[in-house]
Design a protein around this motif. Structure first.
Motif, PDB file in Angstrom:
ATOM      1  N   LEU A 110       0.844  -1.197   0.000  1.00  0.00           N
ATOM      2  CA  LEU A 110       0.000   0.000   0.000  1.00  0.00           C
ATOM      3  C   LEU A 110       0.876   1.242   0.000  1.00  0.00           C
ATOM      4  N   LEU A 111       0.703   2.087  -1.008  1.00  0.00           N
ATOM      5  CA  LEU A 111       1.452   3.334  -1.107  1.00  0.00           C
ATOM      6  C   LEU A 111       0.510   4.486  -0.807  1.00  0.00           C
ATOM      7  N   VAL A 112       0.793   5.199   0.282  1.00  0.00           N
ATOM      8  CA  VAL A 112      -0.046   6.307   0.737  1.00  0.00           C
ATOM      9  C   VAL A 112       0.661   7.621   0.418  1.00  0.00           C
ATOM     10  N   ILE A 113      -0.036   8.503  -0.292  1.00  0.00           N
ATOM     11  CA  ILE A 113       0.526   9.802  -0.666  1.00  0.00           C
ATOM     12  C   ILE A 113      -0.182  10.884   0.156  1.00  0.00           C
ATOM     13  N   PRO A 114       0.458  11.395   1.213  1.00  0.00           N
ATOM     14  CA  PRO A 114      -0.191  12.420   2.035  1.00  0.00           C
ATOM     15  C   PRO A 114      -0.353  13.730   1.265  1.00  0.00           C
ATOM     16  N   ALA A 115      -1.378  14.464   1.631  1.00  0.00           N
ATOM     17  CA  ALA A 115      -1.608  15.772   1.015  1.00  0.00           C
ATOM     18  C   ALA A 115      -0.401  16.668   1.255  1.00  0.00           C
ATOM     19  N   GLY A 116       0.058  17.303   0.188  1.00  0.00           N
ATOM     20  CA  GLY A 116       1.170  18.234   0.296  1.00  0.00           C
ATOM     21  C   GLY A 116       2.533  17.592   0.402  1.00  0.00           C
ATOM     22  N   SER A 117       2.632  16.277   0.197  1.00  0.00           N
ATOM     23  CA  SER A 117       3.942  15.621   0.304  1.00  0.00           C
ATOM     24  C   SER A 117       4.791  15.950  -0.913  1.00  0.00           C
ATOM     25  N   PRO A 118       6.113  15.932  -0.770  1.00  0.00           N
ATOM     26  CA  PRO A 118       6.991  16.202  -1.915  1.00  0.00           C
ATOM     27  C   PRO A 118       6.799  15.154  -2.997  1.00  0.00           C
ATOM     28  N   MET A 119       6.838  15.603  -4.262  1.00  0.00           N
ATOM     29  CA  MET A 119       6.544  14.705  -5.379  1.00  0.00           C
ATOM     30  C   MET A 119       7.827  14.360  -6.131  1.00  0.00           C
ATOM     31  N   ALA A 120       8.792  13.789  -5.446  1.00  0.00           N
ATOM     32  CA  ALA A 120      10.025  13.339  -6.085  1.00  0.00           C
ATOM     33  C   ALA A 120       9.782  11.944  -6.651  1.00  0.00           C
ATOM     34  N   VAL A 121       9.517  11.881  -7.948  1.00  0.00           N
ATOM     35  CA  VAL A 121       9.164  10.618  -8.582  1.00  0.00           C
ATOM     36  C   VAL A 121      10.023  10.412  -9.824  1.00  0.00           C
ATOM     37  N   PRO A 122      10.643   9.230 -10.001  1.00  0.00           N
ATOM     38  CA  PRO A 122      10.692   8.147  -9.028  1.00  0.00           C
ATOM     39  C   PRO A 122      11.584   8.510  -7.843  1.00  0.00           C
ATOM     40  N   PRO A 123      11.361   7.891  -6.695  1.00  0.00           N
ATOM     41  CA  PRO A 123      12.143   8.240  -5.501  1.00  0.00           C
ATOM     42  C   PRO A 123      13.617   7.894  -5.670  1.00  0.00           C
ATOM     43  N   GLN A 124      14.468   8.794  -5.187  1.00  0.00           N
ATOM     44  CA  GLN A 124      15.915   8.593  -5.250  1.00  0.00           C
ATOM     45  C   GLN A 124      16.506   8.148  -3.918  1.00  0.00           C
ATOM     46  N   ARG A 125      15.830   8.482  -2.818  1.00  0.00           N
ATOM     47  CA  ARG A 125      16.318   8.143  -1.470  1.00  0.00           C
ATOM     48  C   ARG A 125      15.182   7.494  -0.686  1.00  0.00           C
ATOM     49  N   VAL A 126      15.371   6.245  -0.337  1.00  0.00           N
ATOM     50  CA  VAL A 126      14.329   5.476   0.356  1.00  0.00           C
ATOM     51  C   VAL A 126      14.842   5.073   1.734  1.00  0.00           C
ATOM     52  N   SER A 127      14.078   5.391   2.771  1.00  0.00           N
ATOM     53  CA  SER A 127      14.397   4.954   4.124  1.00  0.00           C
ATOM     54  C   SER A 127      13.484   3.797   4.504  1.00  0.00           C
ATOM     55  N   ILE A 128      14.075   2.752   5.099  1.00  0.00           N
ATOM     56  CA  ILE A 128      13.324   1.574   5.516  1.00  0.00           C
ATOM     57  C   ILE A 128      13.352   1.505   7.039  1.00  0.00           C
ATOM     58  N   ALA A 129      12.201   1.596   7.678  1.00  0.00           N
ATOM     59  CA  ALA A 129      12.132   1.500   9.131  1.00  0.00           C
ATOM     60  C   ALA A 129      12.218   0.035   9.542  1.00  0.00           C
ATOM     61  N   ALA A 130      13.146  -0.287  10.444  1.00  0.00           N
ATOM     62  CA  ALA A 130      13.328  -1.670  10.885  1.00  0.00           C
ATOM     63  C   ALA A 130      13.635  -1.691  12.375  1.00  0.00           C
ATOM     64  N   ASP A 131      13.086  -2.689  13.077  1.00  0.00           N
ATOM     65  CA  ASP A 131      13.261  -2.753  14.527  1.00  0.00           C
ATOM     66  C   ASP A 131      14.277  -3.787  14.978  1.00  0.00           C
ATOM     67  N   GLY A 132      14.906  -4.501  14.071  1.00  0.00           N
ATOM     68  CA  GLY A 132      15.912  -5.484  14.445  1.00  0.00           C
ATOM     69  C   GLY A 132      15.382  -6.892  14.582  1.00  0.00           C
ATOM     70  N   HIS A 133      14.057  -7.065  14.545  1.00  0.00           N
ATOM     71  CA  HIS A 133      13.466  -8.390  14.602  1.00  0.00           C
ATOM     72  C   HIS A 133      13.277  -8.911  13.178  1.00  0.00           C
ATOM     73  N   SER A 134      13.525 -10.194  12.987  1.00  0.00           N
ATOM     74  CA  SER A 134      13.409 -10.764  11.652  1.00  0.00           C
ATOM     75  C   SER A 134      11.960 -10.737  11.177  1.00  0.00           C
ATOM     76  N   PHE A 135      11.781 -10.694   9.876  1.00  0.00           N
ATOM     77  CA  PHE A 135      10.444 -10.711   9.295  1.00  0.00           C
ATOM     78  C   PHE A 135      10.520 -11.360   7.918  1.00  0.00           C
ATOM     79  N   SER A 136       9.403 -11.914   7.500  1.00  0.00           N
ATOM     80  CA  SER A 136       9.283 -12.485   6.160  1.00  0.00           C
ATOM     81  C   SER A 136       8.172 -11.753   5.436  1.00  0.00           C
ATOM     82  N   LEU A 137       8.370 -11.494   4.171  1.00  0.00           N
ATOM     83  CA  LEU A 137       7.397 -10.737   3.396  1.00  0.00           C
ATOM     84  C   LEU A 137       6.473 -11.681   2.631  1.00  0.00           C
ATOM     85  N   LYS A 138       5.247 -11.241   2.431  1.00  0.00           N
ATOM     86  CA  LYS A 138       4.298 -12.040   1.672  1.00  0.00           C
ATOM     87  C   LYS A 138       4.700 -12.083   0.200  1.00  0.00           C
TER      88      LYS A 138
END
Length: 272
Positions: free
Chosen positions: A131-159
Motif C-alpha cells: 500500500l502506497l499512501v501519498i499524504p496531502a502536500g507531500s513532496p513529489m520526487a518521482v521516481p524516488p531517489q532516497r528510500v528509508s526503511i524502518a526496521a526494529d531489528g526483529h526478523s520478518f518475512s514478506l508475503k
C-alpha cells in the motif's frame, strides 16, 4: 509486462496527487494503471462520517474520470463500482493482481485517529497488497531517489505479493537507508536491523544499504525524524500481521506513521 498499479480516486485533490504520483512512477517502469472510483463512499475523507459526501451521477463520474486520465502518459483502465471499499478493492486486486495499491491521504490532523486508521486497516485486510499512501502536500520526487526503511531489528518475512517491490527497488536503484530507532538510553547500533532487512530479501537487487540510528522516546516520531535526517523522499515500513489484523492497530507504530507522516509511505504486509 509489469503488474499494474491500482489507484483509488474520489476526485479530491489528494486523490489527484496520488494519481499523478502513480503515473510518474509507472512510466519509467513500463507499468499500466487501473483507476478505481468507488461510488457513495469516500477514501480517508472525514466528510464520509458526517453525511457531507457529494453524490455524483454516472455521467458526472464518467466525465471526472475522463478529465483525469486524458493526458496521462501511461495506459489506464478505468473502473467504477458501488460496492463497499473492502469488497471493491478486493475484487479489483483479484482481477488485476496489482503490484501496488495507491491512494491519497488528506490532511488528517483534525480528524480522529480511529477514522483514518480504520480505513487503512480495511484496505490492508482486504488486499494484503503493498500500500502506497501519498499524504496531502507531500513532496513529489518521482521516481524516488532516497528510500528509508524502518526496521526494529526483529526478523520478518514478506508475503509473496511484495516480490514486485523488490524488483521495483532493483529497477530504480535508489539510495537505501535502514532507519533504526531506540530509546534515548539505548545504543543506536543498526546491525541487527540491517541484517533483518537483508535476510528478508527486500533489498536483494540493491548493492548498498546504509544505516541510520535514532534515539527517541516515541518510536514513530523517531522513524519520521530518521526519514527527515536521511533526506528520504519515500519511507518504507513493514506492517506485521498483528499490526493490521489486531484490535490494537490504532496504537501500532505503523498506524502512527501513516497518521502523522508527510512523506509518501510504502506499507508492506509481513507474514508474521
Amino acid at each position: 509486462m509489469p503488474a499494474p498499479f491500482l489507484v483509488l480516486t474520489d476526485f479530491t485533490a489528494p486523490a489527484d496527487d496520488a494519481l499523478r504520483y502513480a503515473a510518474a512512477l509507472a512510466q519509467p517502469l513500463g507499468a499500466a494503471l487501473v483507476l478505481l472510483h468507488i461510488r457513495r463512499e469516500s477514501l480517508l475523507d472525514p466528510d464520509a462520517f458526517m453525511g457531507k459526501i457529494r453524490h455524483l451521477t454516472e455521467g458526472e463520474v464518467a466525465a471526472a474520470l475522463a478529465e483525469r486520465t486524458r493526458e496521462l502518459a501511461v495506459p489506464v483502465t478505468v473502473e467504477m463500482t458501488a460496492d463497499s471499499i473492502a469488497s471493491a478493492v478486493a475484487d479489483a486486486v483479484k482481477r488485476h493482481r496489482p503490484s501496488l495499491l495507491i491512494l491519497g491521504k488528506p490532511d488528517t490532523q483534525t480528524t480522529p485517529d480511529e477514522l483514518v486508521s480504520s480505513t487503512t486497516l480495511t484496505l490492508l485486510r482486504a488486499t494484503r497488497t503493498p500500500l502506497l499512501v501519498i499524504p496531502a502536500g507531500s513532496p513529489m520526487a518521482v521516481p524516488p531517489q532516497r528510500v528509508s526503511i524502518a526496521a526494529d531489528g526483529h526478523s520478518f518475512s514478506l508475503k509473496p505479493q511484495t516480490e514486485a517491490i523488490r524488483d521495483l527497488l532493483g529497477q530504480l536503484q535508489p539510495t537505501l537507508t535502514v532507519v533504526h530507532v531506540v530509546e534515548p538510553e539505548d545504543r543506536d547500533d543498526c546491525t541487527a536491523a540491517r541484517q533483518a532487512v537483508l535476510q528478508s530479501g527486500l533489498t536483494t537487487e540493491v548493492p548498498q544499504v546504509a544505516t541510520h540510528g535514532v534515539r527517541h522516546l516515541r518510536i514513530y516520531q523517531g522513524i519520521l525524524q530518521g526519514a527527515a535526517e536521511t533526506h528520504a523522499d519515500l519511507l518504507l515500513v513493514v506492517a506485521r500481521r498483528r499490526s493490521f489484523l489486531g484490535q490494537l492497530f490504532n496504537r501500532s507504530i505503523t498506524s502512527q506513521v501513516i497518521l502523522h507522516g508527510r512523506l509518501p509511505l510504502l506499507v508492506l504486509p509481513a507474514l508474521e
